[in-house]
Design a protein around this motif. Structure first.
Motif, mmCIF file in Angstrom:
data_model
loop_
_atom_site.group_PDB
_atom_site.id
_atom_site.type_symbol
_atom_site.label_atom_id
_atom_site.label_comp_id
_atom_site.label_asym_id
_atom_site.label_seq_id
_atom_site.Cartn_x
_atom_site.Cartn_y
_atom_site.Cartn_z
ATOM 1 N N ALA B 117 0.816 -1.214 0.000
ATOM 2 C CA ALA B 117 0.000 0.000 0.000
ATOM 3 C C ALA B 117 0.852 1.268 0.000
ATOM 4 O O ALA B 117 0.459 2.285 -0.547
ATOM 5 N N HIS B 118 2.048 1.186 0.620
ATOM 6 C CA HIS B 118 2.845 2.410 0.703
ATOM 7 C C HIS B 118 3.568 2.698 -0.603
ATOM 8 O O HIS B 118 4.187 3.727 -0.744
ATOM 9 N N ARG B 119 3.483 1.769 -1.558
ATOM 10 C CA ARG B 119 4.066 2.092 -2.852
ATOM 11 C C ARG B 119 3.026 2.075 -3.963
ATOM 12 O O ARG B 119 3.115 2.793 -4.931
ATOM 13 N N ALA B 120 2.068 1.169 -3.823
ATOM 14 C CA ALA B 120 1.073 1.018 -4.890
ATOM 15 C C ALA B 120 0.120 2.213 -4.891
ATOM 16 O O ALA B 120 0.013 2.923 -3.914
ATOM 17 N N PRO B 121 -0.573 2.433 -6.003
ATOM 18 C CA PRO B 121 -1.505 3.553 -6.061
ATOM 19 C C PRO B 121 -2.717 3.302 -5.175
ATOM 20 O O PRO B 121 -2.943 2.197 -4.692
ATOM 21 N N CYS B 122 -3.494 4.373 -4.968
ATOM 22 C CA CYS B 122 -4.655 4.301 -4.092
ATOM 23 C C CYS B 122 -5.632 3.204 -4.501
ATOM 24 O O CYS B 122 -6.324 2.632 -3.664
ATOM 25 N N SER B 123 -5.710 2.921 -5.798
ATOM 26 C CA SER B 123 -6.665 1.904 -6.232
ATOM 27 C C SER B 123 -6.290 0.539 -5.667
ATOM 28 O O SER B 123 -7.151 -0.260 -5.311
ATOM 29 N N ALA B 124 -4.972 0.253 -5.545
ATOM 30 C CA ALA B 124 -4.529 -1.030 -4.985
ATOM 31 C C ALA B 124 -4.885 -1.113 -3.508
ATOM 32 O O ALA B 124 -5.281 -2.169 -2.999
ATOM 33 N N CYS B 125 -4.767 0.003 -2.828
ATOM 34 C CA CYS B 125 -5.116 0.052 -1.407
ATOM 35 C C CYS B 125 -6.611 -0.216 -1.237
ATOM 36 O O CYS B 125 -7.018 -1.007 -0.387
ATOM 37 N N GLY B 126 -7.419 0.429 -2.054
ATOM 38 C CA GLY B 126 -8.863 0.238 -1.984
ATOM 39 C C GLY B 126 -9.241 -1.205 -2.256
ATOM 40 O O GLY B 126 -10.057 -1.797 -1.542
ATOM 41 N N LEU B 127 -8.612 -1.763 -3.264
ATOM 42 C CA LEU B 127 -8.851 -3.160 -3.624
ATOM 43 C C LEU B 127 -8.511 -4.084 -2.449
ATOM 44 O O LEU B 127 -9.294 -4.964 -2.076
ATOM 45 N N SER B 128 -7.339 -3.857 -1.836
ATOM 46 C CA SER B 128 -6.911 -4.699 -0.708
ATOM 47 C C SER B 128 -7.886 -4.568 0.453
ATOM 48 O O SER B 128 -8.242 -5.576 1.088
ATOM 49 N N LYS B 129 -8.309 -3.342 0.713
ATOM 50 C CA LYS B 129 -9.211 -3.143 1.839
ATOM 51 C C LYS B 129 -10.532 -3.872 1.616
ATOM 52 O O LYS B 129 -11.016 -4.574 2.502
ATOM 53 N N ARG B 130 -11.104 -3.714 0.421
ATOM 54 C CA ARG B 130 -12.380 -4.384 0.153
ATOM 55 C C ARG B 130 -12.243 -5.887 0.354
ATOM 56 O O ARG B 130 -13.103 -6.539 0.941
ATOM 57 N N HIS B 131 -11.120 -6.446 -0.130
ATOM 58 C CA HIS B 131 -10.893 -7.882 -0.027
ATOM 59 C C HIS B 131 -10.785 -8.312 1.429
ATOM 60 O O HIS B 131 -11.424 -9.273 1.861
ATOM 61 N N LEU B 132 -9.979 -7.595 2.202
ATOM 62 C CA LEU B 132 -9.695 -8.023 3.573
ATOM 63 C C LEU B 132 -10.859 -7.729 4.527
ATOM 64 O O LEU B 132 -11.082 -8.481 5.477
ATOM 65 N N PHE B 133 -11.613 -6.672 4.257
ATOM 66 C CA PHE B 133 -12.811 -6.410 5.059
ATOM 67 C C PHE B 133 -13.766 -7.597 4.924
ATOM 68 O O PHE B 133 -14.309 -8.091 5.900
ATOM 69 N N ASN B 134 -13.973 -8.014 3.681
ATOM 70 C CA ASN B 134 -14.916 -9.105 3.452
ATOM 71 C C ASN B 134 -14.416 -10.400 4.103
ATOM 72 O O ASN B 134 -15.172 -11.122 4.749
ATOM 73 N N GLN B 135 -13.117 -10.652 3.929
ATOM 74 C CA GLN B 135 -12.522 -11.867 4.497
ATOM 75 C C GLN B 135 -12.717 -11.890 6.015
ATOM 76 O O GLN B 135 -13.123 -12.907 6.590
#
Lengths: 292, 292
Positions: B117-135
């Motif tokens: 997340a600290h290197r990838a763009p905001c879209s990658a962060c959003g994607l990761s969050k959606r995935h991990l929230f659901n998990q």
């Protein structure tokens, strides 16, 4: 920066195309954008007589000039709106263009007593113009009315319609509205050119135009929408183009049934014969209110 | 200015409601806005266990607090994103809220090696969050994930989707996404509250929150969209509300078939089992790229 087309030194750049142009190639570029718009949207048919609404500003004079260059059978129409000195000056530029180029300028004044534009809001002015442009075209036997709305104008109108989700307006916001029901075809051949390109065209083509914006427009919402979109465009050149043309391609068809349902119930205005959903058309009601 | 509700001196005003509120009535106002949103969109059903995604910022802490006040069975979820000091500090606020109120905070870290997340763009962060929230919700037996997206957030996302006419995203931009296909229900109960109201809620409710925005977001497009809409809102208070809720009412249904067609072809991710249109889900592909 060099001209994209001929590698001569560029005199103007267009950021969203990431390109610079010399004088001649820029004029060519503008003509090609208009030619392409007319072709893509089937705006003018062979043998059509075109009436271009000329305000004396950069957009309408550039459009008139380009349409003449492209070989269309086109005359200008100047509408005296009676907004004091502003109108006097705008008429001077329209007449000067016509005189110097031997072009024909039709002139129409707002009916006496209805010079409401200098007090009424911008929407009343727009309404009056649409009405009188059509009337003049019908009276003069023209097939098409062309207006100088550019990409910045259309993107700002679209933004306002989207902010309020005015679905009926969204269904009708097209660069060409077909003839029918007593209306001639209405076209906007400048939608691929930005405000700055229209100004650049006039400057480089040696066309004098009225630089001041209408004094009534200062502070209106439309200008606020333009400023907001300018900030977006500054951040991401090409945003306005993507917004407007993306709308036409992907969203406009979704809103068309909404607009069509509004069109079905038209009848003739009891006073002037214009098609209208009510008994008396909006223009005649406006004139009546102003006379009272 | 006096409080609209009790006529005591107001401590905060909300321009788009043309109203001022005292402390207690403002907290009441915020709770009522959330209650109304949950009811209108049928966001939480009786017996539901709710997991609220908590970043340590004003929005998610205000949401958590309001949901607890409204009597819901709600725990917090904190995701360690590994964005240096910013993340350390955000975790501190989330934990402090939970400790002081005796609330339960679930904590999840990004998988080792995938701290992108600290290197990838905001879209990658959003994607990761959606995935991990659901998990985390699935793992913990929760029925609903609630996020603190406020009116300013949703209006800005909508503006971005509209500027590009991303019809598929437009079809899915709803304040509630139903459960199904391995996803729990996702809801945004704060969409009737603006950013400033969420901050005002925290201040007046005595909730400490991380004031700084994520350092990765500076200069991104989303912030540009927010600024553009802020200028419009300044000119016409209520514009954001009309834009977002007008969309939900009048335009969103037109785009829904587009989104539905994208949903039909989902299969299980070969690595984590999440529903995905491809063989491996976008999150697992992101993690793989980061590990390489």
């Amino acid at each position: 920066m060099k001209c994209r087309r001929c590698r001569a030194p560029a005199v103007i750049d267009v950021r969203r195309h990431n390109a610079g142009f010399c004088r001649d190639c820029f004029l060519h570029h503008c003509r090609e954008q208009v030619r392409r718009t007319i072709d893509d949207f089937d705006m003018v048919h062979p043998g059509d007589r075109v009436l271009v609404a000329v305000s004396g500003g950069k957009d309408s004079l550039a459009l008139w000039d380009i349409l003449r260059d492209l070989g269309y059978d086109v005359d200008g129409l100047y509408l005296g709106l009676g907004i004091g000195e502003y109108s006097d000056e705008s008429g001077t530029y329209a007449r000067a263009y016509a005189d110097e180029r031997g072009a024909k300028l039709v002139e129409v004044d707002l009916p006496t007593g209805s010079r409401v534009a200098h007090r009424a809001p911008c929407s009343a002015c727009g309404l009056s113009k649409r009405h009188l442009f059509n009337q003049a075209a019908v009276d003069g036997g023209y097939d098409v009315v062309a207006t100088g709305h550019n990409l910045d104008d259309e993107a700002a109108v679209l933004f306002g319609n989207v902010l309020r989700w005015s679905t009926e307006y969204l269904g009708r916001q097209l660069p060409v509205l077909p003839a029918g029901n007593g209306f001639v075809r209405k076209v906007k051949p400048l939608v691929r050119l930005g405000e700055r390109e229209a100004a650049g065209y006039c400057v480089l083509a040696g066309i004098d135009y009225q630089v001041e914006e209408c004094p009534m427009a200062a502070g209106n919402r439309h200008l606020g929408y333009k400023e907001a979109l300018n900030a977006i465009e500054e951040q991401s050149p090409g945003s306005k183009h993507a917004f407007y043309f993306g709308f036409l391609e992907k969203a406009s068809p979704l809103f068309t049934p909404e607009a069509a349902s509004g069109q079905e119930q038209l009848q003739q205005c009891a006073q002037c014969g214009t098609p209208t959903p009510g008994e008396v058309c909006a223009f005649c009601r406006l004139v009546e209110r102003a006379r009272r």
